[in-house]
Write a protein that holds these residues in place. Structure first.
Motif, mmCIF file in Angstrom:
data_model
loop_
_atom_site.group_PDB
_atom_site.id
_atom_site.type_symbol
_atom_site.label_atom_id
_atom_site.label_comp_id
_atom_site.label_asym_id
_atom_site.label_seq_id
_atom_site.Cartn_x
_atom_site.Cartn_y
_atom_site.Cartn_z
ATOM 1 N N ARG A 1 0.805 -1.216 0.000
ATOM 2 C CA ARG A 1 0.000 0.000 0.000
ATOM 3 C C ARG A 1 0.843 1.273 0.000
ATOM 4 O O ARG A 1 0.533 2.203 -0.735
ATOM 5 C CB ARG A 1 -0.961 -0.022 1.198
ATOM 6 N N PRO A 2 1.942 1.365 0.791
ATOM 7 C CA PRO A 2 2.740 2.595 0.750
ATOM 8 C C PRO A 2 3.287 2.881 -0.651
ATOM 9 O O PRO A 2 3.325 4.030 -1.079
ATOM 10 C CB PRO A 2 3.868 2.315 1.752
ATOM 11 N N GLU A 3 3.701 1.822 -1.358
ATOM 12 C CA GLU A 3 4.240 2.031 -2.707
ATOM 13 C C GLU A 3 3.169 2.575 -3.630
ATOM 14 O O GLU A 3 3.409 3.496 -4.414
ATOM 15 C CB GLU A 3 4.789 0.713 -3.248
ATOM 16 N N ARG A 4 1.952 2.024 -3.542
ATOM 17 C CA ARG A 4 0.851 2.517 -4.368
ATOM 18 C C ARG A 4 0.513 3.956 -4.010
ATOM 19 O O ARG A 4 0.254 4.796 -4.873
ATOM 20 C CB ARG A 4 -0.375 1.623 -4.221
ATOM 21 N N ASN A 5 0.508 4.270 -2.719
ATOM 22 C CA ASN A 5 0.192 5.620 -2.282
ATOM 23 C C ASN A 5 1.237 6.621 -2.763
ATOM 24 O O ASN A 5 0.915 7.736 -3.170
ATOM 25 C CB ASN A 5 0.079 5.680 -0.752
ATOM 26 N N GLN A 6 2.512 6.204 -2.716
ATOM 27 C CA GLN A 6 3.589 7.081 -3.174
ATOM 28 C C GLN A 6 3.465 7.331 -4.665
ATOM 29 O O GLN A 6 3.681 8.448 -5.139
ATOM 30 C CB GLN A 6 4.944 6.457 -2.843
ATOM 31 N N SER A 7 3.109 6.291 -5.416
ATOM 32 C CA SER A 7 2.947 6.443 -6.856
ATOM 33 C C SER A 7 1.809 7.401 -7.172
ATOM 34 O O SER A 7 1.926 8.271 -8.042
ATOM 35 C CB SER A 7 2.688 5.081 -7.497
ATOM 36 N N ALA A 8 0.700 7.268 -6.456
ATOM 37 C CA ALA A 8 -0.442 8.152 -6.668
ATOM 38 C C ALA A 8 -0.083 9.590 -6.315
ATOM 39 O O ALA A 8 -0.455 10.536 -7.020
ATOM 40 C CB ALA A 8 -1.634 7.679 -5.842
ATOM 41 N N SER A 9 0.648 9.773 -5.231
ATOM 42 C CA SER A 9 1.053 11.119 -4.823
ATOM 43 C C SER A 9 1.986 11.734 -5.849
ATOM 44 O O SER A 9 1.899 12.929 -6.154
ATOM 45 C CB SER A 9 1.740 11.071 -3.452
ATOM 46 N N LEU A 10 2.879 10.912 -6.392
ATOM 47 C CA LEU A 10 3.799 11.420 -7.409
ATOM 48 C C LEU A 10 3.039 11.882 -8.642
ATOM 49 O O LEU A 10 3.310 12.956 -9.194
ATOM 50 C CB LEU A 10 4.816 10.337 -7.791
ATOM 51 N N ARG A 11 2.060 11.084 -9.073
ATOM 52 C CA ARG A 11 1.278 11.466 -10.245
ATOM 53 C C ARG A 11 0.510 12.773 -9.991
ATOM 54 O O ARG A 11 0.397 13.626 -10.871
ATOM 55 C CB ARG A 11 0.316 10.346 -10.624
ATOM 56 N N ARG A 12 -0.010 12.927 -8.786
ATOM 57 C CA ARG A 12 -0.771 14.146 -8.466
ATOM 58 C C ARG A 12 0.162 15.356 -8.377
ATOM 59 O O ARG A 12 -0.201 16.464 -8.794
ATOM 60 C CB ARG A 12 -1.541 13.948 -7.165
ATOM 61 N N ALA A 13 1.364 15.135 -7.841
ATOM 62 C CA ALA A 13 2.333 16.229 -7.790
ATOM 63 C C ALA A 13 2.745 16.646 -9.200
ATOM 64 O O ALA A 13 2.883 17.839 -9.495
ATOM 65 C CB ALA A 13 3.563 15.809 -6.984
ATOM 66 N N LEU A 14 2.915 15.676 -10.080
ATOM 67 C CA LEU A 14 3.249 15.986 -11.472
ATOM 68 C C LEU A 14 2.102 16.733 -12.148
ATOM 69 O O LEU A 14 2.332 17.595 -13.002
ATOM 70 C CB LEU A 14 3.576 14.704 -12.237
ATOM 71 N N ALA A 15 0.874 16.410 -11.748
ATOM 72 C CA ALA A 15 -0.277 17.133 -12.290
ATOM 73 C C ALA A 15 -0.230 18.605 -11.888
ATOM 74 O O ALA A 15 -0.586 19.492 -12.669
ATOM 75 C CB ALA A 15 -1.579 16.487 -11.816
ATOM 76 N N VAL A 16 0.214 18.878 -10.669
ATOM 77 C CA VAL A 16 0.375 20.262 -10.212
ATOM 78 C C VAL A 16 1.412 20.974 -11.080
ATOM 79 O O VAL A 16 1.190 22.085 -11.573
ATOM 80 C CB VAL A 16 0.794 20.307 -8.723
ATOM 81 N N LEU A 17 2.550 20.313 -11.281
ATOM 82 C CA LEU A 17 3.620 20.891 -12.094
ATOM 83 C C LEU A 17 3.150 21.143 -13.530
ATOM 84 O O LEU A 17 3.405 22.206 -14.104
ATOM 85 C CB LEU A 17 4.834 19.956 -12.086
ATOM 86 N N GLU A 18 2.445 20.177 -14.095
ATOM 87 C CA GLU A 18 1.974 20.308 -15.478
ATOM 88 C C GLU A 18 0.950 21.432 -15.608
ATOM 89 O O GLU A 18 0.928 22.153 -16.605
ATOM 90 C CB GLU A 18 1.369 18.985 -15.946
#
Length: 269
Positions: free
Chosen positions: A13-30
């Motif tokens: 679960r932590p790995e999945r959560n980190q991946s989701a957070s990374l994608r959302r952070a990239l969405a902020v940057l984009e």
């Protein structure tokens, strides 16, 4: 068995959560990147609304991006903009770009898809220079050679580039002369200008037996990160293989290929 499976889930679960957070952070940057073309910065409220996130979530996701200088936040207004780290990434990416390398995979795919010889050319008004060639070994070979030059006004690659080049480039081509290479060559400035307008409208150029009597060629322009035309990619074959009707079908295919190469080169067109 059941116990082991159950025990593995918390570790995943932590790995999945980190991946989701990374994608959302990239969405902020984009989102900030996409806004940069229309405004200097974004307020926290506008950023949150644009992403459909709460302000606290945006702040949490933006924090490591600010730390990495991919984003910057104005101390007075709290507004976000791209940071110097984004420029450094862009410069590093541009340093690795080479048109031949960027176009290679697409050129081979285009050859496999349509069966004709594929050329990659760059402008040297009033000429084009062939910088790469992917040949279908089962088809009749084209006479072109890497490093050779051809006139802009009577080749599909040349017209595809000239359509998006400056008026000075057009004048250079016309001043150099528009002699008839075949009976179908455009030999007047007015006819060439009309053709270039048509090319800009549809997004690709056609050499309909204008440079070689029995050869048709379809080409589209390639643009760089400044949206400046830097080359053209084409497919060509004997008229028995590329009929007039097939040329119309191939135009959008070649244009789509050139657009993908352009995006690789940083174009936003």
């Amino acid at each position: 068995m059941t116990s082991t499976a159950a025990e593995s889930r918390p570790a995943d679960r932590p790995e999945r959560n980190q991946s989701a957070s990374l994608r959302r952070a990239l969405a902020v940057l984009e989102h900030v990147r996409d806004h940069a073309a229309t405004g200097p910065d974004l307020s926290l409220t506008a950023l949150a609304e644009g992403l459909g996130m709460s302000k606290s979530t945006v702040l949490r996701l933006a924090a490591p991006l600010v730390d990495a200088q991919l984003l910057a936040r104005d101390r007075d207004t709290g507004h976000f903009r791209l940071g110097p780290g984004a420029l450094q990434l862009g410069q590093a990416y541009r340093a690795t770009l080479d048109l031949r390398t960027a176009a290679s995979e697409e050129a081979h795919q285009l050859m496999r898809e349509v069966g004709g010889t594929v050329h990659l050319c760059v402008p040297d008004a009033p000429y084009v220079v062939y910088v790469d060639k992917v040949e279908n070994e089962t088809a009749v070979r084209m006479a072109s050679r890497i490093g050779s030059r051809a006139p802009m006004y009577c080749t599909a690659v040349g017209k595809a580039m000239l359509a998006w080049m400056s008026e000075d480039a057009f004048a250079t081509v016309v001043t150099h002369g528009l002699p008839a290479i075949t009976p179908r060559t455009l030999t007047s400035a007015a006819a060439l200008r009309t053709e270039l307008t048509r090319i800009r409208s549809r997004g690709y150029a056609v050499d309909d037996r204008e440079n070689e009597p029995e050869v048709r060629c379809i080409a589209a322009p390639v643009f760089d990160h400044n949206n400046t035309v830097i080359g053209a990619i084409s497919t060509s074959a004997l008229t028995s293989r590329i009929t007039a009707a097939r040329a119309r079908d191939l135009g959008p295919v070649v244009a789509a290929t050139a657009a993908r190469v352009s995006r690789t080169m940083g174009s936003t067109r």
